[in-house]
Design an enzyme around this catalytic site. Sequence first.
Site, mmCIF file in Angstrom:
data_model
loop_
_atom_site.group_PDB
_atom_site.id
_atom_site.type_symbol
_atom_site.label_atom_id
_atom_site.label_comp_id
_atom_site.label_asym_id
_atom_site.label_seq_id
_atom_site.Cartn_x
_atom_site.Cartn_y
_atom_site.Cartn_z
ATOM 1 N N GLU B 44 0.626 -0.949 -0.252
ATOM 2 C CA GLU B 44 -0.464 0.188 0.140
ATOM 3 C C GLU B 44 0.859 0.911 -0.073
ATOM 4 O O GLU B 44 1.983 1.249 0.933
ATOM 5 C CB GLU B 44 -0.804 0.258 1.244
ATOM 6 C CG GLU B 44 -2.173 0.778 1.228
ATOM 7 C CD GLU B 44 -2.998 0.667 2.997
ATOM 8 O OE1 GLU B 44 -2.878 0.212 3.317
ATOM 9 O OE2 GLU B 44 -3.656 1.873 2.657
ATOM 10 N N LYS B 111 -9.077 2.589 -3.130
ATOM 11 C CA LYS B 111 -9.771 2.101 -1.806
ATOM 12 C C LYS B 111 -10.788 3.128 -1.491
ATOM 13 O O LYS B 111 -10.769 3.881 -0.708
ATOM 14 C CB LYS B 111 -8.559 2.587 -0.923
ATOM 15 C CG LYS B 111 -8.413 1.354 0.100
ATOM 16 C CD LYS B 111 -7.544 1.768 1.772
ATOM 17 C CE LYS B 111 -7.351 1.032 2.460
ATOM 18 N NZ LYS B 111 -6.458 1.079 3.678
ATOM 19 N N CYS B 147 -5.201 -3.014 1.717
ATOM 20 C CA CYS B 147 -5.887 -3.096 3.135
ATOM 21 C C CYS B 147 -7.316 -3.148 3.266
ATOM 22 O O CYS B 147 -8.044 -4.490 3.754
ATOM 23 C CB CYS B 147 -4.652 -2.493 3.407
ATOM 24 S SG CYS B 147 -3.987 -2.964 6.180
#
Lengths: 536, 536
Positions: B44, B111, B147
Site C-alpha cells: 500500500e 481504496k 488493506c
Amino acid sequence: MSLKIALAQINFVVGNIAANLDHIVATAAYAKTELHADLVVFPELTITGYPAEDLLLRPDFIADANNALYQLADRISDIAIVVGYPETDGERLYNSAAVLHQGVILANYRKQALPNYGVFDEQRYFTAGQQPCVFEFNGQFIGLTICEDVWTGGIIAATQQAGAELVLTLNASPFNAGKIQQREAVICAQAKAANLPLVYVNQVGGQDELIFDGASFVVAADGSIAFRAAEFVEQTSVVEFIGKQPQLANCAPLYPAVASEYHALVLGIKDYVRKNGFKGALLGLSGGIDSALVLALAVDALGAGQVEAVLMPSRYTQDMSNEDAVLEAVALGVKYHSIAIEPAVHAFTQMLSEVFAGTAKDTTEENIQARCRGVILMAMSNKQGKLLLTTGNKSEMSVGYATLYGDMAGGFAPLKDVPKLLVYQLAHYRNSLSAVIPERVITRPPSAELAPDQIDADSLPPYDVLDPILERYVEQDMSAADIIAEGYRPEDVARAVKLVDRNEYKRRQSPPGIKISTRAFGRDRRYPITSGYRGL
Amino acid sequence: MSLKIALAQINFVVGNIAANLDHIVATAAYAKTELHADLVVFPELTITGYPAEDLLLRPDFIADANNALYQLADRISDIAIVVGYPETDGERLYNSAAVLHQGVILANYRKQALPNYGVFDEQRYFTAGQQPCVFEFNGQFIGLTICEDVWTGGIIAATQQAGAELVLTLNASPFNAGKIQQREAVICAQAKAANLPLVYVNQVGGQDELIFDGASFVVAADGSIAFRAAEFVEQTSVVEFIGKQPQLANCAPLYPAVASEYHALVLGIKDYVRKNGFKGALLGLSGGIDSALVLALAVDALGAGQVEAVLMPSRYTQDMSNEDAVLEAVALGVKYHSIAIEPAVHAFTQMLSEVFAGTAKDTTEENIQARCRGVILMAMSNKQGKLLLTTGNKSEMSVGYATLYGDMAGGFAPLKDVPKLLVYQLAHYRNSLSAVIPERVITRPPSAELAPDQIDADSLPPYDVLDPILERYVEQDMSAADIIAEGYRPEDVARAVKLVDRNEYKRRQSPPGIKISTRAFGRDRRYPITSGYRGL
C-alpha cells in the site's frame, strides 16, 4: 408569540460528568429564576465536555454519560434544556443533542457533519446522523444542529425543509486568531441564505491545547447579529424571540487580534492549572522577552501569590538580564529566587571530562547549562506541586532552537504557538495595560546566553524574515519553491524548512501548549519523525 | 494458463519518494530477470511509504508523488507492476493502486474502506472510492483491493461480481502480537467465502512507533495458505497461478509469540536508527532487567560496535548492579563507561538547600538523581550523534514509575509497549539464543535504586498482579468494576487505574516506542491530560 432562549456559555471539565451535571442544573435554575427563560441551550457534548478523546471508546464512560442524561431529565422540570451527549444505540456512538422537558426527552438529534481534520477526530468515535430534527416547543418549530453542521452546506436548508422556523446550534468551536470573525461571517451567511434565525452557543474554557472562546451569538434571519456574549468568560444570557424575530440584546464587543490572543493565553494557563489541581506555577526568568511575557501571563491568569520566578544565572548571563528579571518580578509582586548554575555545570564538566577528552566544544556544552536549569526548576516543581511553565516560543519550537529536557522541561508551554514577532506584540499589549515588562527586555537583541556574546541572529535568520517563512511553511503548507517565489532568499527558506523538518523529534517531546494559530504543533499538525521528504 | 505473480515485500522510507522509486524499479527488475514474474505486487502507498501522516496535506508532496507515478510508468516496460500512491483529482485525495504496464496505467483503484481507528487516521486524508476494479491481464481477470478493504464485509464479493477471478491486496498492516494469525484467519475466511484466490502483500520495516511485519501470503480459493514470505525481512518471491490455482511455494514458518515480539523490537530499533541517520545508539546500563534487555536488543539490531553502555552508579547502587552491568557489556562486546553521579547530585543538593530548607525528603531527591543521569546520557548523545535509548517498560509508563527528563530522557523507547512480565520472557528468549544477560539480573527483585534498599514492590503492586490489571484497563478498556469482578483486589485496581489516569502528562512527553500490543501509548491511545473522569 414570545420565546425566551438562554445561551449557556459554560466551562466544563472534560470527563467530570458529575460536576458538569451540577453545573448544568445550576445554570438551568439561574436561567429560569433570574432570566425567566423558557429554554436553555448548552454547548456541544455538554455532559462529557469536549474533546473527551479516547475516553469515548470506554463502555463505562459512555454508560455513565447516558445515565447522566436520564438523571438530568429527572432533575430539570420547570424549564426546557438542550444538552449534548455521546448517544449510544448499543453498537454505534453518535454526537447527539437532546431536548429535555418535564422529565422526558422531547427530541433527539444526531450530528450529521463530523469534522476529521485539524484538531478534530470525530470520525474516530462517532457515526454520522442522517436526518434533521425539528421539535415543537411553545408553538414554535425549532431545528437542532451541532457545530460542523452549520459550516456544511445543505444541513440548515434540510432542517428548514423539515419545518424549522429557528435553528439552535450546540458548539465546541476552538479559538484561533481571527476565528470569531470567520465564524460569524460563515454562520450569518448561512442563516441569511436560509432566511432563518439561529442561536449559536459555544463552550468556553481551556482544555489541554485548545481554548474555547465563547462569544456565543444570535443571528436574525436577515443575517444580522442580534446578540453576542463576551469572549473568554462564562456567561448565561437570554434573548427573546417574538415569532422568528430575536429582540436586540447586549452585543459584547470583540477584542482586537493581539488582545484576543493575550486573553486566550491567560485563560489557557488558568484552566490548565485549575483543572489539573496544581498549587500555582513557576518558571525560569532569564531577563529575556519570552520568560518576561510568560511571567506576566501567569500572574494575570493565577494572581501574583500563585506564581514564583527563578533566576538561574551562569557565567554568560549579562548583568542587565538579572536586573531586568528582578525589576519585573518586583513590578508584578511575585516571589523570586536566584540560583547560580555554575556548581552543577562544573560538576558535569568534570564528570564528562574523560569521555569528552579531545573533543571540541559544541552545542553539547550549551545544552548542559540549559539542562542544569531544567533540573533545578523540576526539583522545585516536584517539591511544591507547582506547574513548571516553559517559556519557548513557536519560532524556536519550529526550528528546534531549544534544549530538550533543558528549557523545554516543564508541564505547559504557553508560547508554543506564539511566533517571536507576536511575543513582542503581546508584550507591548501587556505593557499598555500597565508597564510591567522593562523596556530594555523588549529592545535588546534576543539571546539564549549559553555562550559568550551569543545572540539568536548568530544561528537563525532574523525573526522578521524567519517568522513569515515559518508561517507559510508550517501553517499554510506552502512549498519551499512557492515561498522563495514570494521573494524570500532561497538560503533562508532552505535553512528554515530543513530545521523544521529535522526537529519533529524535539516537538514530539515538548509539553502541550495553547493553540492560537490556524495550525499549532501537537494534535493539529501530525508529522512523522522518520521522514525522507525534503521538498527542497 | 500460467501467470507468475511476484510479491514485493519491501521496506520504504516514508517521504523519500526518489529512493522508493529506485527500490521499486530494482525490485521489478529482479522479479523479471530472476523470478521470471509477469506481474509484481507492491505494498500500500508504495511511492510515499506508509503512514506519511500530514505530509499528505501538502500540495508539493502530492504533486511529487503523482509525478513519480508517471516516471515509474516510463521506467518499467517489460513487466507489469501494481503500486500504491496518493491519487489526487485536484480536489480530493484517494488511497489508490495503479497497474503500470508498457508505459501506461492499465487500471486504477481507489481504496473503499478507510480505517480511522487505533493508529489509523485515513479519513483525515482520503476520500473513499466507490467501486471495485477488475482488469484483464494475460487473459486473467484480476481484482484490486487495498488493506482494510479485505477486512470489510462485501468488498471482495463486489469485486468478484465485477468479474474478478483472483484478488490482489496491497497492504500496510502493522504488527502486534498475534496479528499475523488474526490476519491470516480473517483473510483466508474471506477468500474461501468468495471462492477466490488472493495475493496479500504487506510492507516490512519500522516507521516511528509502527512495525510492519511483512509475512505476505497467497491464499487459494479453498482458504488454504499456498505461500508465506518470512516475517520482519524484505523478500521478493514469486507464486505461479495455473488458472485460478496458486502452485504451492515455500511457506516461511511463523515465530512463536515471544520470539516475534523480540524480532519486532530489533527491527524497530534498527530502522529508527538507520532511517534517521544516527551513528549508533547508547543507553544507561543499570544492572537491572530493563536496560539489560534493551542492550541486547540494540546489539542485535545494530551490532556491538555501534552501541555504547554507560554505568552511572550512585550511593544507592548495589555492587551486584555494577558487576552484572559489566558482565553483560563484556558478554556482548560493547564499549562501556562508568560515571558516578555523586558530584552532580551533591552540587544540586547544595544549590537547592536554601529553597528546600525545612522540607522533608520525598521523590524530588530521587528525581534529581535520575535527571543527573539524563544530563550525562544526553551530553554523550549530543556529542557523538548517537541515539539515546530509554529503558523504561510499559508497566512503568502506565503508572508513571519513571522520571520525566531523567530515565525518560532519550530519543527512542524500545520497551514502551512491553509490560514488565514480558520483559522477563524476552530476556529468557534472548538468553536461549546465547546467554548474555546475567542470571542474577533476571532473578533479583526489580529496584530503581534511588533510595536505600528500595524495591519496586514498595511503591507498586507486584507485577504479576499489576500487569494483568493494566492490560485490562489500558488495552481492553475494561472498567475498574469489571476488573475487580474478575477477582483482582479493589485496592490494587483502584491504585493502578488512578496512576494510569494521572500520568498521561508524563506519557505525552515520552519518546516514541515500538507498538507490539493491541494498544500502545502514543497515536494508538489518545487521552486528554486534563480529565475529570475517575471511573472508580
